[in-house]
Design an enzyme around this catalytic site. Structure first.
Site, short mmCIF file in Angstrom:
data_model
loop_
_atom_site.label_atom_id
_atom_site.label_comp_id
_atom_site.label_asym_id
_atom_site.label_seq_id
_atom_site.Cartn_x
_atom_site.Cartn_y
_atom_site.Cartn_z
N GLY A 1 0.76 -1.24 0.00
CA GLY A 1 0.00 0.00 0.00
C GLY A 1 0.78 1.28 0.00
O GLY A 1 0.20 2.36 -0.19
N GLU B 1 4.05 -6.66 1.76
CA GLU B 1 3.54 -7.04 0.44
C GLU B 1 3.51 -5.84 -0.52
O GLU B 1 2.45 -5.47 -1.01
CB GLU B 1 2.12 -7.61 0.58
CG GLU B 1 2.03 -8.82 1.48
CD GLU B 1 0.58 -9.23 1.79
OE1 GLU B 1 -0.35 -8.43 1.50
OE2 GLU B 1 0.38 -10.32 2.31
N PRO B 2 4.66 -5.24 -0.77
CA PRO B 2 4.65 -4.09 -1.69
C PRO B 2 4.46 -4.53 -3.13
O PRO B 2 5.06 -5.51 -3.57
CB PRO B 2 6.04 -3.47 -1.49
CG PRO B 2 6.92 -4.63 -1.10
CD PRO B 2 6.03 -5.58 -0.32
N TYR C 1 -9.65 5.10 -12.23
CA TYR C 1 -9.40 5.77 -10.94
C TYR C 1 -9.18 7.28 -11.08
O TYR C 1 -8.72 7.91 -10.13
CB TYR C 1 -8.14 5.21 -10.28
CG TYR C 1 -8.04 3.71 -10.18
CD1 TYR C 1 -8.91 2.97 -9.38
CD2 TYR C 1 -7.03 3.02 -10.84
CE1 TYR C 1 -8.78 1.60 -9.27
CE2 TYR C 1 -6.89 1.65 -10.74
CZ TYR C 1 -7.78 0.94 -9.95
OH TYR C 1 -7.64 -0.43 -9.84
N CYS D 1 -14.28 3.90 -28.81
CA CYS D 1 -15.51 4.70 -28.87
C CYS D 1 -16.10 4.94 -27.49
O CYS D 1 -17.23 4.49 -27.22
CB CYS D 1 -16.56 4.02 -29.74
SG CYS D 1 -15.89 2.97 -30.98
C1 LIG Z 1 -3.11 -5.20 -3.69
C2 LIG Z 1 -2.52 -5.84 -2.50
C3 LIG Z 1 -1.18 -5.59 -2.16
C4 LIG Z 1 -0.30 -4.64 -2.93
O1 LIG Z 1 -0.68 -3.31 -2.82
P1 LIG Z 1 0.26 -2.16 -3.37
O2 LIG Z 1 -0.49 -0.92 -3.13
O3 LIG Z 1 0.49 -2.43 -4.81
O4 LIG Z 1 1.53 -2.20 -2.59
C5 LIG Z 1 -0.67 -6.25 -1.07
N1 LIG Z 1 -1.42 -7.11 -0.34
C6 LIG Z 1 -2.70 -7.38 -0.64
C7 LIG Z 1 -3.47 -8.34 0.19
C8 LIG Z 1 -3.29 -6.76 -1.73
O5 LIG Z 1 -4.56 -6.99 -2.02
#
Ligand SMILES: *Cc1c(COP(=O)(O)O)cnc(C)c1O
Length: 424
Positions: free
Chosen positions: A239, A273-274, A316, A344
């Site tokens: 995130g 989890e980047p 977005y 289109c």
């Molecule tokens: C989408 C997601 C991420 C990655 O998010 P980023 O904003 O790309 O870092 C990590 N963990 C989970 C569970 C996600 O759904």
């Protein structure tokens, strides 16, 4: 920093002129920089080196095999959200013991495949899912290592479509229900509860939402431990935001220091989890101008790329910087222009009008920060082929996904027997 810079009046991807790639593979295409991917991974790894950290690249940001393999060679683990992503991670050389399986809805087949593969951890997001996984794990005779994803009810202050940590979002187990979920998980056969997981959203531009969520989770870990649960893993999700325009997100170092201060004392193995942070600025989308159209109210540069190739602007309202591949001369006159695709739909745009130097048909444009949630979200709308993906490394480059032709696409379609009879 990325490795897409002007040199000798031209945009280069590392040491390769973008124009040369365009001439060789045709437009539009995605182009990724190995050096940028590696650098982003290393910067993040350094930022969290004070923790027992496992960096699980979020494959959904860019699941090209060459991208995952590049990161796996750096030591990255993987976060996957589907059986398809798990397969890609495995093929790219990520060991099963370095794969976290996340996602708010998993099929029975996906759960079984994850268990058979022997993934590091499955993140569970609901009580029915706990029961289902318990049943499948028991029938296979494989214990499932699980973390429970909790919903901390924190506002990530990001675009509503990518905020995931508020109580009204579909993700995670509601805060009040968390102790009950752990109690249930401890009772159920086939489950080995190892951790707590949280992920509050994407493109988050301040530390505060993370700090709030992680602070709540740290307290939760202590109370779960007091209730007798052995919490060894803390999965803090992804995130962290990146600059698309003039945003100033926290640096990985600032983020890492905050995390270390909030959860460092718990003695947990910490998973990150980047996705976007690693891949976003490691990719560009290159498209060619078809027509410059002077309409009554504004000027349009109509290009050969479209919303089906890169949907973020229309989905977005995302901003992507647009630059010409030929470096504009200093002080070159700029005019206001909207860069749009040929589809289109009025939504087929790469953003609000921009001040661009003079542009002619045939010119190449580069849409920056397209490495994450770009190619992976592409569709074949308007029977447009999926575009090639190219990876650059130094002065070398390779096509890492070929253009998927319309013939390839049609090869999967079937005319039913009753339509094969000659028309009467
Ligand atoms: C989408 C997601 C991420 C990655 O998010 P980023 O904003 O790309 O870092 C990590 N963990 C989970 C569970 C996600 O759904």
């Amino acid at each position: 920093m990325d490795h897409f810079q002007y040199k000798n009046g031209e945009l280069y991807a590392e040491e390769v002129p973008v124009r040369r790639i365009a001439d060789d593979v045709g437009t539009p295409f995605y182009c990724y920089s190995t050096a940028t991917l590696e650098r982003h991974y290393q910067v993040f790894a350094d930022a969290v080196s004070g923790l027992d950290a496992t960096i699980c690249y979020a494959v959904k940001a860019n699941s090209n095999l060459a991208v995952i393999t590049t990161l796996a060679r750096q030591g990255a683990a993987a976060d996957v959200v589907s059986g398809g992503e798990m397969k890609r991670a495995l093929v790219a050389g990520v060991a099963p013991g370095k794969i976290v399986f996340s996602g708010v809805g998993k099929t029975e087949d996906e759960m079984a495949a994850a268990l058979r593969a022997g993934v590091l951890q499955i993140n569970v997001e609901s009580l029915p899912e706990l029961e289902q996984l318990s049943r499948i794990a028991s029938s296979l005779g494989i214990d499932a290592n699980i973390a429970i994803r909790v919903n901390p009810d924190v506002d990530a202050l990001t675009h509503e479509k990518i905020a995931t940590g508020k109580s009204q979002n579909k993700f995670g187990i509601a805060w009040d229900a968390v102790p009950g979920a752990y109690a249930l998980a401890a009772e159920l056969p086939g489950l080995n509860v190892t951790g707590v997981a949280v992920h509050i959203g994407s493109q988050i531009l301040t530390l505060e939402p993370f700090r709030q969520a992680y602070g709540k989770v740290a307290e939760l870990v202590q109370s779960l431990r007091a209730q007798g649960h052995d919490i060894a893993h803390l999965d803090l999700g992804g995130g962290l935001g990146i600059p698309y325009e003039d945003e100033t997100p926290p640096t990985p170092k600032e983020y890492g220091d905050m995390v270390t201060s909030v959860v460092g004392g718990l003695g947990c193995r910490v998973f990150f989890e980047p996705g976007r942070l690693i891949a976003g600025n490691a990719g560009i989308f290159v498209t060619r101008v078809l027509i410059v159209k002077e309409a009554t109210a504004r000027t349009f540069a109509i290009v050969d790329g479209a919303m089906n190739d890169l949907v973020r602007p229309t989905l977005y309202n995302a901003h992507h910087a647009i630059v010409t591949v030929k470096e504009p001369s200093k002080g070159a006159a700029r005019t206001e222009m909207e860069v749009v695709g040929p589809i289109c739909e009025t939504g087929d745009t790469f953003g609000v009008p921009r001040m661009l130097p003079e542009i002619s048909p045939g010119d190449l444009l580069c849409i920056r920060t397209a490495g994450a949630y770009g190619a992976v979200m592409a569709s074949t709308y308007n029977a447009r082929p999926l575009v090639p993906e190219v990876m650059v490394r130094g002065n070398d480059y390779a096509v890492v996904r070929e253009r998927i032709s319309v013939d390839d696409m049609m090869a999967h379609e079937v005319i039913p027997g009753w339509l094969k009879k000659a028309a009467e």
